[in-house]
Design a protein around this motif. Sequence first.
Motif, PDB file in Angstrom:
ATOM      1  N   ALA A   1       0.842  -1.201   0.000  1.00  0.00           N
ATOM      2  CA  ALA A   1       0.000   0.000   0.000  1.00  0.00           C
ATOM      3  C   ALA A   1       0.873   1.246   0.000  1.00  0.00           C
ATOM      4  CB  ALA A   1      -0.902   0.009   1.230  1.00  0.00           C
ATOM      5  N   ARG A   2       0.253   2.358  -0.443  1.00  0.00           N
ATOM      6  CA  ARG A   2       0.915   3.665  -0.404  1.00  0.00           C
ATOM      7  C   ARG A   2      -0.120   4.723  -0.059  1.00  0.00           C
ATOM      8  NH1 ARG A   2       2.804   6.788  -5.753  1.00  0.00           N
ATOM      9  NH2 ARG A   2       0.558   6.798  -5.961  1.00  0.00           N
ATOM     10  N   ILE A   3       0.290   5.633   0.806  1.00  0.00           N
ATOM     11  CA  ILE A   3      -0.498   6.830   1.096  1.00  0.00           C
ATOM     12  C   ILE A   3       0.327   7.999   0.579  1.00  0.00           C
ATOM     13  CG2 ILE A   3      -1.565   8.294   2.852  1.00  0.00           C
ATOM     14  CD1 ILE A   3      -1.748   5.774   4.636  1.00  0.00           C
ATOM     15  N   LEU A   4      -0.219   8.717  -0.369  1.00  0.00           N
ATOM     16  CA  LEU A   4       0.462   9.838  -1.004  1.00  0.00           C
ATOM     17  C   LEU A   4       0.042  11.122  -0.302  1.00  0.00           C
ATOM     18  CD1 LEU A   4       2.390  10.397  -3.347  1.00  0.00           C
ATOM     19  CD2 LEU A   4       0.396  10.700  -4.808  1.00  0.00           C
ATOM     20  N   GLY A   5       0.904  11.652   0.533  1.00  0.00           N
ATOM     21  CA  GLY A   5       0.564  12.815   1.347  1.00  0.00           C
ATOM     22  C   GLY A   5       0.355  12.382   2.781  1.00  0.00           C
ATOM     23  N   ARG A   6      -0.162  13.297   3.574  1.00  0.00           N
ATOM     24  CA  ARG A   6      -0.384  13.008   4.994  1.00  0.00           C
ATOM     25  C   ARG A   6      -1.370  11.857   5.162  1.00  0.00           C
ATOM     26  NH1 ARG A   6      -3.516  16.235   9.710  1.00  0.00           N
ATOM     27  NH2 ARG A   6      -2.897  14.785  11.340  1.00  0.00           N
ATOM     28  N   ILE A   7      -1.120  11.045   6.159  1.00  0.00           N
ATOM     29  CA  ILE A   7      -2.053   9.968   6.499  1.00  0.00           C
ATOM     30  C   ILE A   7      -3.385  10.629   6.839  1.00  0.00           C
ATOM     31  CG2 ILE A   7      -2.538   8.150   8.174  1.00  0.00           C
ATOM     32  CD1 ILE A   7       0.565   8.005   8.563  1.00  0.00           C
ATOM     33  N   PRO A   8      -4.470  10.274   6.126  1.00  0.00           N
ATOM     34  CA  PRO A   8      -5.745  10.944   6.370  1.00  0.00           C
ATOM     35  C   PRO A   8      -6.259  10.755   7.796  1.00  0.00           C
ATOM     36  CG  PRO A   8      -5.935   9.332   4.575  1.00  0.00           C
ATOM     37  CD  PRO A   8      -4.539   9.287   5.067  1.00  0.00           C
ATOM     38  N   ASP A   9      -5.966   9.595   8.374  1.00  0.00           N
ATOM     39  CA  ASP A   9      -6.364   9.281   9.740  1.00  0.00           C
ATOM     40  C   ASP A   9      -5.537   8.066  10.161  1.00  0.00           C
ATOM     41  OD1 ASP A   9      -8.709   9.845  11.828  1.00  0.00           O
ATOM     42  OD2 ASP A   9      -8.370   7.680  11.741  1.00  0.00           O
ATOM     43  N   ALA A  10      -5.185   7.993  11.426  1.00  0.00           N
ATOM     44  CA  ALA A  10      -4.377   6.863  11.901  1.00  0.00           C
ATOM     45  C   ALA A  10      -5.057   5.525  11.613  1.00  0.00           C
ATOM     46  CB  ALA A  10      -4.086   7.007  13.386  1.00  0.00           C
ATOM     47  N   SER A  11      -6.380   5.523  11.627  1.00  0.00           N
ATOM     48  CA  SER A  11      -7.110   4.270  11.390  1.00  0.00           C
ATOM     49  C   SER A  11      -6.883   3.738   9.973  1.00  0.00           C
ATOM     50  CB  SER A  11      -8.606   4.457  11.647  1.00  0.00           C
ATOM     51  OG  SER A  11      -9.160   5.385  10.726  1.00  0.00           O
ATOM     52  N   VAL A  12      -6.622   4.629   9.015  1.00  0.00           N
ATOM     53  CA  VAL A  12      -6.363   4.203   7.633  1.00  0.00           C
ATOM     54  C   VAL A  12      -5.058   3.407   7.570  1.00  0.00           C
ATOM     55  CG1 VAL A  12      -5.877   4.992   5.279  1.00  0.00           C
ATOM     56  CG2 VAL A  12      -7.670   6.110   6.626  1.00  0.00           C
ATOM     57  N   LEU A  13      -3.985   3.959   8.135  1.00  0.00           N
ATOM     58  CA  LEU A  13      -2.719   3.231   8.142  1.00  0.00           C
ATOM     59  C   LEU A  13      -2.834   1.973   8.994  1.00  0.00           C
ATOM     60  CD1 LEU A  13       0.196   2.893   7.289  1.00  0.00           C
ATOM     61  CD2 LEU A  13       0.849   4.474   9.126  1.00  0.00           C
ATOM     62  N   ASP A  14      -3.550   2.041  10.076  1.00  0.00           N
ATOM     63  CA  ASP A  14      -3.767   0.860  10.927  1.00  0.00           C
ATOM     64  C   ASP A  14      -4.384  -0.270  10.107  1.00  0.00           C
ATOM     65  OD1 ASP A  14      -4.908  -1.000  12.889  1.00  0.00           O
ATOM     66  OD2 ASP A  14      -4.544   0.553  14.364  1.00  0.00           O
ATOM     67  N   ALA A  15      -5.403   0.045   9.318  1.00  0.00           N
ATOM     68  CA  ALA A  15      -6.066  -0.963   8.482  1.00  0.00           C
ATOM     69  C   ALA A  15      -5.115  -1.528   7.424  1.00  0.00           C
ATOM     70  CB  ALA A  15      -7.304  -0.376   7.820  1.00  0.00           C
ATOM     71  N   LEU A  16      -4.279  -0.672   6.841  1.00  0.00           N
ATOM     72  CA  LEU A  16      -3.322  -1.136   5.829  1.00  0.00           C
ATOM     73  C   LEU A  16      -2.273  -2.052   6.448  1.00  0.00           C
ATOM     74  CD1 LEU A  16      -2.861   2.207   3.866  1.00  0.00           C
ATOM     75  CD2 LEU A  16      -4.157   0.180   3.133  1.00  0.00           C
ATOM     76  N   ILE A  17      -1.846  -1.751   7.657  1.00  0.00           N
ATOM     77  CA  ILE A  17      -0.889  -2.618   8.358  1.00  0.00           C
ATOM     78  C   ILE A  17      -1.531  -3.968   8.660  1.00  0.00           C
ATOM     79  CG2 ILE A  17       0.391  -2.939  10.518  1.00  0.00           C
ATOM     80  CD1 ILE A  17       0.787   0.165  10.517  1.00  0.00           C
ATOM     81  N   ARG A  18      -2.749  -3.958   9.187  1.00  0.00           N
ATOM     82  CA  ARG A  18      -3.444  -5.220   9.484  1.00  0.00           C
ATOM     83  C   ARG A  18      -3.625  -6.053   8.224  1.00  0.00           C
ATOM     84  NH1 ARG A  18      -8.479  -3.860  11.153  1.00  0.00           N
ATOM     85  NH2 ARG A  18      -8.074  -1.668  11.252  1.00  0.00           N
ATOM     86  N   SER A  19      -3.946  -5.408   7.126  1.00  0.00           N
ATOM     87  CA  SER A  19      -4.107  -6.125   5.857  1.00  0.00           C
ATOM     88  C   SER A  19      -2.798  -6.761   5.427  1.00  0.00           C
ATOM     89  CB  SER A  19      -4.616  -5.153   4.795  1.00  0.00           C
ATOM     90  OG  SER A  19      -4.757  -5.788   3.555  1.00  0.00           O
ATOM     91  N   ALA A  20      -1.683  -6.039   5.574  1.00  0.00           N
ATOM     92  CA  ALA A  20      -0.374  -6.586   5.178  1.00  0.00           C
ATOM     93  C   ALA A  20       0.063  -7.718   6.087  1.00  0.00           C
ATOM     94  CB  ALA A  20       0.668  -5.467   5.185  1.00  0.00           C
ATOM     95  N   LEU A  21      -0.430  -7.728   7.323  1.00  0.00           N
ATOM     96  CA  LEU A  21      -0.099  -8.809   8.255  1.00  0.00           C
ATOM     97  C   LEU A  21      -0.832 -10.104   7.953  1.00  0.00           C
ATOM     98  CD1 LEU A  21       0.055  -6.878  11.652  1.00  0.00           C
ATOM     99  CD2 LEU A  21       1.910  -8.241  10.633  1.00  0.00           C
ATOM    100  N   GLU A  22      -1.950 -10.009   7.236  1.00  0.00           N
ATOM    101  CA  GLU A  22      -2.741 -11.200   6.925  1.00  0.00           C
ATOM    102  C   GLU A  22      -1.948 -12.130   6.001  1.00  0.00           C
ATOM    103  OE1 GLU A  22      -6.412  -9.935   5.170  1.00  0.00           O
ATOM    104  OE2 GLU A  22      -7.072  -8.931   7.007  1.00  0.00           O
ATOM    105  N   PRO A  23      -2.118 -13.433   6.207  1.00  0.00           N
ATOM    106  CA  PRO A  23      -1.436 -14.375   5.306  1.00  0.00           C
ATOM    107  C   PRO A  23      -1.961 -14.228   3.879  1.00  0.00           C
ATOM    108  CG  PRO A  23      -2.611 -15.524   7.088  1.00  0.00           C
ATOM    109  CD  PRO A  23      -2.903 -14.067   7.223  1.00  0.00           C
ATOM    110  N   ASP A  24      -1.090 -14.507   2.897  1.00  0.00           N
ATOM    111  CA  ASP A  24      -1.532 -14.467   1.497  1.00  0.00           C
ATOM    112  C   ASP A  24      -2.681 -15.433   1.295  1.00  0.00           C
ATOM    113  OD1 ASP A  24       0.320 -12.586   0.818  1.00  0.00           O
ATOM    114  OD2 ASP A  24       1.748 -14.006  -0.020  1.00  0.00           O
ATOM    115  N   LYS A  25      -3.596 -15.006   0.479  1.00  0.00           N
ATOM    116  CA  LYS A  25      -4.766 -15.853   0.203  1.00  0.00           C
ATOM    117  C   LYS A  25      -4.546 -16.661  -1.029  1.00  0.00           C
ATOM    118  CE  LYS A  25      -7.728 -12.670   2.564  1.00  0.00           C
ATOM    119  NZ  LYS A  25      -6.765 -11.904   3.272  1.00  0.00           N
TER     120      LYS A  25
END
Length: 186
Positions: A162-186
């Motif tokens: 994932a990439r966020i271009l500019g300021r993180i809109p909200d901490a919850s957005v980056l939090d969700a992207l981190i959780r998604s990257a932690l998930e095992p590949d499907k």
Amino acid sequence: MAAAILLSACASDSLADQYRAGSNKNYIAGDGSVTEIASANRLTPVDFTGTLESGGTTTPADYRGRVLVLNFWYAGCAPCRAEAPDLQALWTKYQDQGVSFLGVNIRDQLSTAHGFAATYGITYPSVIDADTGSMQLAFSGTVAPNAVPTTIVLDKQGRVSARILGRIPDASVLDALIRSALEPDK
């Protein structure tokens, strides 16, 4: 000296306040757009080498099997200042859960980067990329850090998730992207 004075305003940061107010005083930032790449569509792992503030070198091998959050920043960047507390909070939350954070300072010298970290309580390491641009170049063919700040999330295989271009809109957005990257590949 000017950098120390500029960074000493922890309680009241006029540059960050101007950014939050939306005045864009001579600064054009990214729009906060988020790009998330499905696991099946991720390209090959990104290969990079950077010189850390400590003087050591970092490469993808240092993060193998971990999610890596890279944040491209510099001390005089108002949105970088505004998002610093969110990045530190997420680093604190995830540091023991298979996630690493790495700042990539694109303009400052070591003393200014240290001042920023002290002022904003940043405890994760940063690469000083001002002289070589090697970290920025490493990502240019995949999802370039076209604005400052830019935050890029690499999955456990070192591929851009994932990439966020500019300021993180909200901490919850980056939090969700981190959780998604932690998930095992499907």
